[in-house]
Design a protein around this motif. Structure first.
Motif, PDB file in Angstrom:
ATOM      1  N   VAL A 168       0.848  -1.193   0.000  1.00 57.76           N
ATOM      2  CA  VAL A 168       0.000   0.000   0.000  1.00 57.76           C
ATOM      3  C   VAL A 168       0.882   1.240   0.000  1.00 57.76           C
ATOM      4  O   VAL A 168       1.772   1.378   0.851  1.00 57.76           O
ATOM      5  N   PRO A 169       0.660   2.164  -0.936  1.00 52.43           N
ATOM      6  CA  PRO A 169       1.484   3.389  -0.971  1.00 52.43           C
ATOM      7  C   PRO A 169       1.291   4.244   0.283  1.00 52.43           C
ATOM      8  O   PRO A 169       0.247   4.179   0.949  1.00 52.43           O
ATOM      9  N   ASN A 170       2.280   5.047   0.576  1.00 55.26           N
ATOM     10  CA  ASN A 170       2.188   5.970   1.706  1.00 55.26           C
ATOM     11  C   ASN A 170       0.996   6.909   1.513  1.00 55.26           C
ATOM     12  O   ASN A 170       0.703   7.355   0.404  1.00 55.26           O
ATOM     13  N   GLY A 171       0.321   7.194   2.602  1.00 57.41           N
ATOM     14  CA  GLY A 171      -0.797   8.126   2.545  1.00 57.41           C
ATOM     15  C   GLY A 171      -2.154   7.481   2.361  1.00 57.41           C
ATOM     16  O   GLY A 171      -3.173   8.156   2.484  1.00 57.41           O
ATOM     17  N   VAL A 172      -2.178   6.173   2.066  1.00 57.03           N
ATOM     18  CA  VAL A 172      -3.447   5.463   1.919  1.00 57.03           C
ATOM     19  C   VAL A 172      -3.761   4.785   3.249  1.00 57.03           C
ATOM     20  O   VAL A 172      -3.043   3.876   3.662  1.00 57.03           O
ATOM     21  N   PRO A 173      -4.820   5.193   3.946  1.00 55.31           N
ATOM     22  CA  PRO A 173      -5.123   4.607   5.252  1.00 55.31           C
ATOM     23  C   PRO A 173      -5.652   3.186   5.122  1.00 55.31           C
ATOM     24  O   PRO A 173      -6.138   2.783   4.042  1.00 55.31           O
ATOM     25  N   PRO A 174      -5.595   2.401   6.185  1.00 56.87           N
ATOM     26  CA  PRO A 174      -6.051   1.006   6.125  1.00 56.87           C
ATOM     27  C   PRO A 174      -7.489   0.847   5.651  1.00 56.87           C
ATOM     28  O   PRO A 174      -7.794  -0.086   4.899  1.00 56.87           O
ATOM     29  N   GLU A 175      -8.382   1.736   6.069  1.00 62.33           N
ATOM     30  CA  GLU A 175      -9.777   1.627   5.663  1.00 62.33           C
ATOM     31  C   GLU A 175      -9.918   1.689   4.142  1.00 62.33           C
ATOM     32  O   GLU A 175     -10.733   0.971   3.552  1.00 62.33           O
ATOM     33  N   VAL A 176      -9.128   2.533   3.508  1.00 56.40           N
ATOM     34  CA  VAL A 176      -9.180   2.680   2.050  1.00 56.40           C
ATOM     35  C   VAL A 176      -8.424   1.542   1.372  1.00 56.40           C
ATOM     36  O   VAL A 176      -8.856   1.018   0.335  1.00 56.40           O
ATOM     37  N   ALA A 177      -7.291   1.139   1.946  1.00 60.82           N
ATOM     38  CA  ALA A 177      -6.532   0.017   1.393  1.00 60.82           C
ATOM     39  C   ALA A 177      -7.362  -1.256   1.389  1.00 60.82           C
ATOM     40  O   ALA A 177      -7.233  -2.098   0.491  1.00 60.82           O
ATOM     41  N   ALA A 178      -8.235  -1.409   2.385  1.00 61.24           N
ATOM     42  CA  ALA A 178      -9.094  -2.586   2.438  1.00 61.24           C
ATOM     43  C   ALA A 178     -10.109  -2.577   1.305  1.00 61.24           C
ATOM     44  O   ALA A 178     -10.238  -3.558   0.569  1.00 61.24           O
ATOM     45  N   ILE A 179     -10.824  -1.465   1.115  1.00 59.58           N
ATOM     46  CA  ILE A 179     -11.862  -1.454   0.067  1.00 59.58           C
ATOM     47  C   ILE A 179     -11.253  -1.484  -1.333  1.00 59.58           C
ATOM     48  O   ILE A 179     -11.897  -1.918  -2.287  1.00 59.58           O
ATOM     49  N   ALA A 180      -9.990  -1.054  -1.437  1.00 52.82           N
ATOM     50  CA  ALA A 180      -9.321  -1.128  -2.739  1.00 52.82           C
ATOM     51  C   ALA A 180      -9.223  -2.566  -3.228  1.00 52.82           C
ATOM     52  O   ALA A 180      -9.316  -2.841  -4.425  1.00 52.82           O
ATOM     53  N   SER A 181      -9.073  -3.509  -2.296  1.00 51.06           N
ATOM     54  CA  SER A 181      -8.777  -4.895  -2.661  1.00 51.06           C
ATOM     55  C   SER A 181      -9.943  -5.603  -3.351  1.00 51.06           C
ATOM     56  O   SER A 181      -9.731  -6.576  -4.072  1.00 51.06           O
ATOM     57  N   ASP A 182     -11.169  -5.139  -3.143  1.00 54.07           N
ATOM     58  CA  ASP A 182     -12.310  -5.747  -3.829  1.00 54.07           C
ATOM     59  C   ASP A 182     -13.165  -4.696  -4.521  1.00 54.07           C
ATOM     60  O   ASP A 182     -13.234  -4.652  -5.752  1.00 54.07           O
ATOM     61  N   ALA A 183     -13.799  -3.806  -3.754  1.00 54.04           N
ATOM     62  CA  ALA A 183     -14.638  -2.774  -4.364  1.00 54.04           C
ATOM     63  C   ALA A 183     -13.845  -1.961  -5.388  1.00 54.04           C
ATOM     64  O   ALA A 183     -14.317  -1.704  -6.500  1.00 54.04           O
ATOM     65  N   GLY A 184     -12.632  -1.572  -5.012  1.00 53.42           N
ATOM     66  CA  GLY A 184     -11.808  -0.778  -5.915  1.00 53.42           C
ATOM     67  C   GLY A 184     -11.452  -1.515  -7.185  1.00 53.42           C
ATOM     68  O   GLY A 184     -11.560  -0.970  -8.290  1.00 53.42           O
ATOM     69  N   VAL A 185     -11.017  -2.757  -7.039  1.00 50.98           N
ATOM     70  CA  VAL A 185     -10.612  -3.561  -8.197  1.00 50.98           C
ATOM     71  C   VAL A 185     -11.812  -3.904  -9.084  1.00 50.98           C
ATOM     72  O   VAL A 185     -11.759  -3.764 -10.311  1.00 50.98           O
ATOM     73  N   THR A 186     -12.896  -4.360  -8.479  1.00 49.50           N
ATOM     74  CA  THR A 186     -14.060  -4.790  -9.250  1.00 49.50           C
ATOM     75  C   THR A 186     -14.657  -3.635 -10.041  1.00 49.50           C
ATOM     76  O   THR A 186     -14.994  -3.783 -11.228  1.00 49.50           O
TER      77      THR A 186
END
Length: 340
Positions: free
Chosen positions: A129-147
């Motif tokens: 996860v790049p710097n500046g991306v909080p865990p809450e956003v890094a989590a949703i990136a993994s499915d909602a973001g990708v899909t």
């Protein structure tokens, strides 16, 4: 460890304070879960769509921090301890069981997932996860973001100047609005919830309609080049087809109807209708590792913003009930409270 466990026949997850952490194998690694997104798929699974007979931890949208425990085949330089990683919800190695779809043999859907203090996954599923991306956003990136990104970029092939209509401005749809806008499209949104329509406008949609407003708009001649449907029931499908049929088709250029949402409804169309209108009906499911890298970069640069709210893991059933009632705007995540 504390874990929210699916038990067959139970429409609520069971909070187990003493769920065991099994021994790691081969290239597996143990992550301390930083955040886990809550998805409408969980509602479907809990209402018996898959009739799953396995007992396991839910949660397929995750990010976490590696701890020192790892399988014997893990290269010590492959991951960085104390670094935050997003976890691919589905990787290329996942295979279905007994002829079943691979989707139902992935983390949080068949295998132990991230509604827990720790999750076991393989090194190849981790994306830093790049710097500046909080865990809450890094989590949703993994499915909602990708899909959502895969649907907009790869399935719909949205390009500058396109008119795109997005149905369902929820956990995925609110990201799709931003992706399509970023790719140069004029974006329209449809959602029955006033708060969701307001969010769509805030994120760049030109107009946002409820179902009746959109129906009237189509009757008046409103058309788009592409629809992306995160609901995919009869009502949204028929509205999508109505907005696509009105185009003057210049073959081989074809309007696209992209279906991402899952429903048990039969969507009705005729082959004659598809042939004469030129509409392409496409399904879209998840994406590749490179997509997650791209999505995290968009979040890091502030090009895309996640509308995320966090709750403690202990509130998981409350959050799922809110999803059932369509009370959530954007995405909710749960945060485990590990003492380790």
């Amino acid at each position: 460890m504390l874990a929210a466990v699916y038990e067959p026949g139970n429409e609520r997850l069971v909070l187990d304070k003493n769920y065991p952490i099994r021994e790691l194998k081969d290239n597996e690694i143990l992550l301390k879960v930083a955040a886990a997104g809550v998805c409408h798929s969980d509602v479907a699974l809990l209402t018996g769509v898959t009739l799953d007979t396995r007992r396991y931890i839910f949660g397929h949208e995750a990010c976490g921090i590696p701890v020192k425990s790892a399988g014997v085949k893990v290269d010590s330089h492959a991951v960085q301890i104390d670094k935050l990683y997003s976890v691919l919800a589905i990787d290329g190695c996942v295979r279905g069981l007994n002829g079943g779809p691979a989707l139902f043999n992935s983390i949080g859907i068949g295998k132990d997932g991230a509604y827990a203090e720790y999750i076991i996954t393989t090194v190849d599923t981790l994306v830093p996860v790049p710097n500046g991306v909080p865990p809450e956003v890094a989590a949703i990136a993994s499915d909602a973001g990708v899909t959502a990104y895969h649907a907009v970029q790869n399935a719909a092939e949205v390009k500058p100047g396109d008119k795109v209509l997005i149905f369902g401005i929820g956990g995925l749809g609110h990201l799709a609005v931003q992706y399509a806008k970023h790719l140069g499209a004029t974006v329209y949104a449809c959602d029955f919830k006033p708060a969701a329509r307001k969010l769509a406008l805030k994120l760049g949609a030109t107009e946002a309609f409820d179902l009746i407003e959109l129906s009237n708009k189509i009757t008046g001649g409103f058309t788009v080049d592409t629809t992306i449907d995160f609901i995919a029931n009869n009502q949204t499908f028929n509205l999508a087809m109505g907005a696509l049929r009105g185009n003057d088709v210049n073959f081989p250029s074809r309007p696209k109807c992209v279906l991402v949402g899952a429903s048990a409804e039969n969507l009705v169309f005729t082959t004659e209708d598809i042939i004469t209108s030129g509409v392409q009906i496409l399904g879209s499911t998840y994406g590749e590792r490179s997509t997650l890298v791209t999505v995290l970069d968009l979040f890091a640069k502030g090009i895309v913003v996640g509308h995320v709210h966090a709750e403690p893991l202990e509130n998981i059933n409350k959050v799922i009930d809110e999803l059932r009632a369509f009370e959530i705007t954007g995405r909710k995540v749960v945060i485990p409270h590990s003492k380790a």
